[in-house]
Write a protein that holds these residues in place. Structure first.
Motif, PDB file in Angstrom:
ATOM      1  N   GLN A  45      34.226  38.196   7.173  1.00 20.42           N
ATOM      2  CA  GLN A  45      33.281  39.262   6.817  1.00 20.42           C
ATOM      3  C   GLN A  45      32.211  38.712   5.863  1.00 20.42           C
ATOM      4  OE1 GLN A  45      32.932  42.627   7.659  1.00 20.42           O
ATOM      5  NE2 GLN A  45      34.364  42.166   9.294  1.00 20.42           N
ATOM      6  N   ALA A  46      32.655  37.884   4.922  1.00 18.86           N
ATOM      7  CA  ALA A  46      31.710  37.294   3.976  1.00 18.86           C
ATOM      8  C   ALA A  46      30.716  36.389   4.691  1.00 18.86           C
ATOM      9  CB  ALA A  46      32.465  36.500   2.905  1.00 18.86           C
ATOM     10  N   VAL A  47      31.206  35.573   5.613  1.00 17.32           N
ATOM     11  CA  VAL A  47      30.318  34.687   6.378  1.00 17.32           C
ATOM     12  C   VAL A  47      29.312  35.514   7.178  1.00 17.32           C
ATOM     13  CG1 VAL A  47      30.225  33.030   8.294  1.00 17.32           C
ATOM     14  CG2 VAL A  47      31.947  32.760   6.498  1.00 17.32           C
ATOM     15  N   MET A  48      29.768  36.609   7.738  1.00 19.79           N
ATOM     16  CA  MET A  48      28.909  37.438   8.574  1.00 19.79           C
ATOM     17  C   MET A  48      27.816  38.145   7.773  1.00 19.79           C
ATOM     18  SD  MET A  48      31.797  39.166  11.033  1.00 19.79           S
ATOM     19  CE  MET A  48      30.677  40.312  11.824  1.00 19.79           C
ATOM     20  N   HIS A  49      28.154  38.598   6.576  1.00 21.66           N
ATOM     21  CA  HIS A  49      27.256  39.521   5.873  1.00 21.66           C
ATOM     22  C   HIS A  49      26.613  38.988   4.601  1.00 21.66           C
ATOM     23  CE1 HIS A  49      28.529  42.543   8.712  1.00 21.66           C
ATOM     24  NE2 HIS A  49      29.781  42.331   8.397  1.00 21.66           N
ATOM     25  N   GLU A  73      33.414  28.895  27.117  1.00 23.72           N
ATOM     26  CA  GLU A  73      32.221  28.203  26.612  1.00 23.72           C
ATOM     27  C   GLU A  73      30.939  29.030  26.740  1.00 23.72           C
ATOM     28  OE1 GLU A  73      31.525  25.264  24.927  1.00 23.72           O
ATOM     29  OE2 GLU A  73      33.682  25.381  24.572  1.00 23.72           O
ATOM     30  N   LEU A  74      30.940  30.013  27.613  1.00 20.98           N
ATOM     31  CA  LEU A  74      29.772  30.873  27.781  1.00 20.98           C
ATOM     32  C   LEU A  74      29.482  31.667  26.500  1.00 20.98           C
ATOM     33  CD1 LEU A  74      27.773  31.491  30.024  1.00 20.98           C
ATOM     34  CD2 LEU A  74      29.261  33.343  30.757  1.00 20.98           C
ATOM     35  N   LEU A  75      30.500  31.829  25.660  1.00 19.52           N
ATOM     36  CA  LEU A  75      30.314  32.575  24.418  1.00 19.52           C
ATOM     37  C   LEU A  75      29.556  31.778  23.354  1.00 19.52           C
ATOM     38  CD1 LEU A  75      33.671  34.487  24.037  1.00 19.52           C
ATOM     39  CD2 LEU A  75      31.406  35.447  24.398  1.00 19.52           C
ATOM     40  N   ARG A  76      29.589  30.456  23.451  1.00 19.91           N
ATOM     41  CA  ARG A  76      28.936  29.630  22.421  1.00 19.91           C
ATOM     42  C   ARG A  76      27.428  29.929  22.334  1.00 19.91           C
ATOM     43  NH1 ARG A  76      31.154  25.474  19.776  1.00 19.91           N
ATOM     44  NH2 ARG A  76      32.794  25.355  21.323  1.00 19.91           N
ATOM     45  N   PRO A  77      26.664  29.842  23.420  1.00 25.98           N
ATOM     46  CA  PRO A  77      25.225  30.155  23.298  1.00 25.98           C
ATOM     47  C   PRO A  77      24.972  31.633  22.997  1.00 25.98           C
ATOM     48  CG  PRO A  77      25.789  29.648  25.577  1.00 25.98           C
ATOM     49  CD  PRO A  77      26.992  29.343  24.755  1.00 25.98           C
ATOM     50  N   PHE A  78      25.850  32.497  23.492  1.00 21.40           N
ATOM     51  CA  PHE A  78      25.691  33.923  23.212  1.00 21.40           C
ATOM     52  C   PHE A  78      25.851  34.187  21.719  1.00 21.40           C
ATOM     53  CE2 PHE A  78      27.490  38.155  22.532  1.00 21.40           C
ATOM     54  CZ  PHE A  78      26.477  38.933  23.067  1.00 21.40           C
ATOM     55  N   MET A  79      26.910  33.631  21.129  1.00 21.05           N
ATOM     56  CA  MET A  79      27.127  33.827  19.694  1.00 21.05           C
ATOM     57  C   MET A  79      26.010  33.169  18.887  1.00 21.05           C
ATOM     58  SD  MET A  79      29.552  35.865  19.152  1.00 21.05           S
ATOM     59  CE  MET A  79      29.575  35.647  17.371  1.00 21.05           C
ATOM     60  N   GLY A  80      25.500  32.055  19.371  1.00 20.82           N
ATOM     61  CA  GLY A  80      24.367  31.421  18.706  1.00 20.82           C
ATOM     62  C   GLY A  80      23.172  32.363  18.648  1.00 20.82           C
ATOM     63  N   LEU A  81      22.910  33.061  19.744  1.00 18.03           N
ATOM     64  CA  LEU A  81      21.811  34.023  19.788  1.00 18.03           C
ATOM     65  C   LEU A  81      22.085  35.208  18.855  1.00 18.03           C
ATOM     66  CD1 LEU A  81      19.141  34.933  21.151  1.00 18.03           C
ATOM     67  CD2 LEU A  81      20.574  36.134  22.818  1.00 18.03           C
ATOM     68  N   VAL A  82      23.309  35.713  18.876  1.00 19.93           N
ATOM     69  CA  VAL A  82      23.679  36.836  18.005  1.00 19.93           C
ATOM     70  C   VAL A  82      23.463  36.451  16.539  1.00 19.93           C
ATOM     71  CG1 VAL A  82      25.645  38.226  17.196  1.00 19.93           C
ATOM     72  CG2 VAL A  82      25.278  37.901  19.655  1.00 19.93           C
ATOM     73  N   ILE A  83      23.871  35.237  16.193  1.00 23.56           N
ATOM     74  CA  ILE A  83      23.712  34.768  14.811  1.00 23.56           C
ATOM     75  C   ILE A  83      22.237  34.579  14.483  1.00 23.56           C
ATOM     76  CG2 ILE A  83      24.146  32.828  13.253  1.00 23.56           C
ATOM     77  CD1 ILE A  83      26.882  32.525  14.802  1.00 23.56           C
ATOM     78  N   GLU A  84      21.503  33.934  15.381  1.00 27.34           N
ATOM     79  CA  GLU A  84      20.075  33.674  15.160  1.00 27.34           C
ATOM     80  C   GLU A  84      19.288  34.962  14.976  1.00 27.34           C
ATOM     81  OE1 GLU A  84      16.425  32.253  17.941  1.00 27.34           O
ATOM     82  OE2 GLU A  84      18.266  31.071  18.112  1.00 27.34           O
ATOM     83  N   LYS A  85      19.619  35.991  15.746  1.00 31.77           N
ATOM     84  CA  LYS A  85      18.902  37.270  15.669  1.00 31.77           C
ATOM     85  C   LYS A  85      19.474  38.197  14.586  1.00 31.77           C
ATOM     86  CE  LYS A  85      16.126  36.469  19.114  1.00 31.77           C
ATOM     87  NZ  LYS A  85      14.710  36.309  18.899  1.00 31.77           N
ATOM     88  N   ASP A  86      20.421  37.673  13.794  1.00 32.76           N
ATOM     89  CA  ASP A  86      21.032  38.429  12.694  1.00 32.76           C
ATOM     90  C   ASP A  86      21.685  39.722  13.194  1.00 32.76           C
ATOM     91  OD1 ASP A  86      21.824  38.818  10.074  1.00 32.76           O
ATOM     92  OD2 ASP A  86      19.958  39.818   9.500  1.00 32.76           O
ATOM     93  N   ARG A  87      22.490  39.581  14.233  1.00 29.14           N
ATOM     94  CA  ARG A  87      23.161  40.736  14.831  1.00 29.14           C
ATOM     95  C   ARG A  87      24.686  40.676  14.692  1.00 29.14           C
ATOM     96  NH1 ARG A  87      18.741  43.351  14.580  1.00 29.14           N
ATOM     97  NH2 ARG A  87      17.301  43.215  16.311  1.00 29.14           N
ATOM     98  N   LEU A  88      25.187  39.862  13.768  1.00 23.41           N
ATOM     99  CA  LEU A  88      26.637  39.768  13.601  1.00 23.41           C
ATOM    100  C   LEU A  88      27.259  41.106  13.216  1.00 23.41           C
ATOM    101  CD1 LEU A  88      27.213  36.293  11.950  1.00 23.41           C
ATOM    102  CD2 LEU A  88      28.056  37.078  14.167  1.00 23.41           C
ATOM    103  N   ALA A  89      26.514  41.947  12.535  1.00 24.09           N
ATOM    104  CA  ALA A  89      27.026  43.267  12.168  1.00 24.09           C
ATOM    105  C   ALA A  89      27.332  44.112  13.400  1.00 24.09           C
ATOM    106  CB  ALA A  89      26.029  43.992  11.277  1.00 24.09           C
TER     107      ALA A  89
END
Length: 180
Positions: A45-49, A73-89
């Motif tokens: 949670q701390a890493v995410m927020h 492995e398909l999740l790796r680029p997807f999670m990269g995009l989620v992180i890049e766009k600040d959508r982890l929440a």
């Protein structure tokens, strides 16, 4: 708060790609694992927020987590995009939407059965078969116990609740008596 519509957009994109690649089930399962861990551990949670973590640090943490979980492995680029766009929440909402879309595309529905005592294997199978016959789809049945139900079974499928418990009957009887 991230709107549900945004989570649904991300989920649809991931589901379409996973379906095209023939990895729908594996992707949905992997994302569900990631989301569950993120909800469960304060450190994640701390890493995410926490604003003190950079995109690179978050990406590194999630890449290591996905590697250890051995997710698709398909999740790796997807999670990269989620992180890049600040959508982890939105990860929990995205995961939930991915699961719903996956179930829909695979012709299945999730149900939750609550009973006063744990169901035996035979009872579980009988309930599952009865539900599948009633709704005409494959049922993924989760069970739990709640001793306050006294006896019987309560089943929820989507927004529908079927209550065949003694407690439910007593509650309905009480409401009828009060209404008179």
């Amino acid at each position: 708060m991230i709107p549900a519509a945004l989570s649904l957009r991300y989920a649809r994109a991931l589901v379409e790609l996973a379906e095209k690649e023939g990895r729908l089930e594996a992707v949905a399962s992997g994302l569900e694992q990631l989301s569950a861990l993120c909800t469960q551990y304060d450190e994640l949670q701390a890493v995410m927020h926490h604003p003190g973590f950079s995109v690179e640090q978050r990406t590194s943490v999630f890449n290591e987590l996905m590697k250890r979980l051995n997710v698709d492995e398909l999740l790796r680029p997807f999670m990269g995009l989620v992180i890049e766009k600040d959508r982890l929440a939105a990860l929990k909402g995205i995961s939930s939407a991915v699961q719903s879309l996956t179930d829909e595309r695979l012709g299945r529905v999730r149900a939750r059965a609550v009973s006063a005592r744990a169901l035996s294997d035979a009872q579980y199978d009988a309930v599952k078969r009865a539900l599948e016959a009633k709704i005409g789809q494959t049922v993924l049945l989760e069970t739990e116990t709640n001793a306050s139900l006294i006896a019987g079974l309560q089943v929820q499928i989507g927004s529908e609740l079927y209550d065949g418990t003694v407690k439910g009957r007593l509650d309905r009887l009480g409401q009828q008596l009060l209404a008179k």
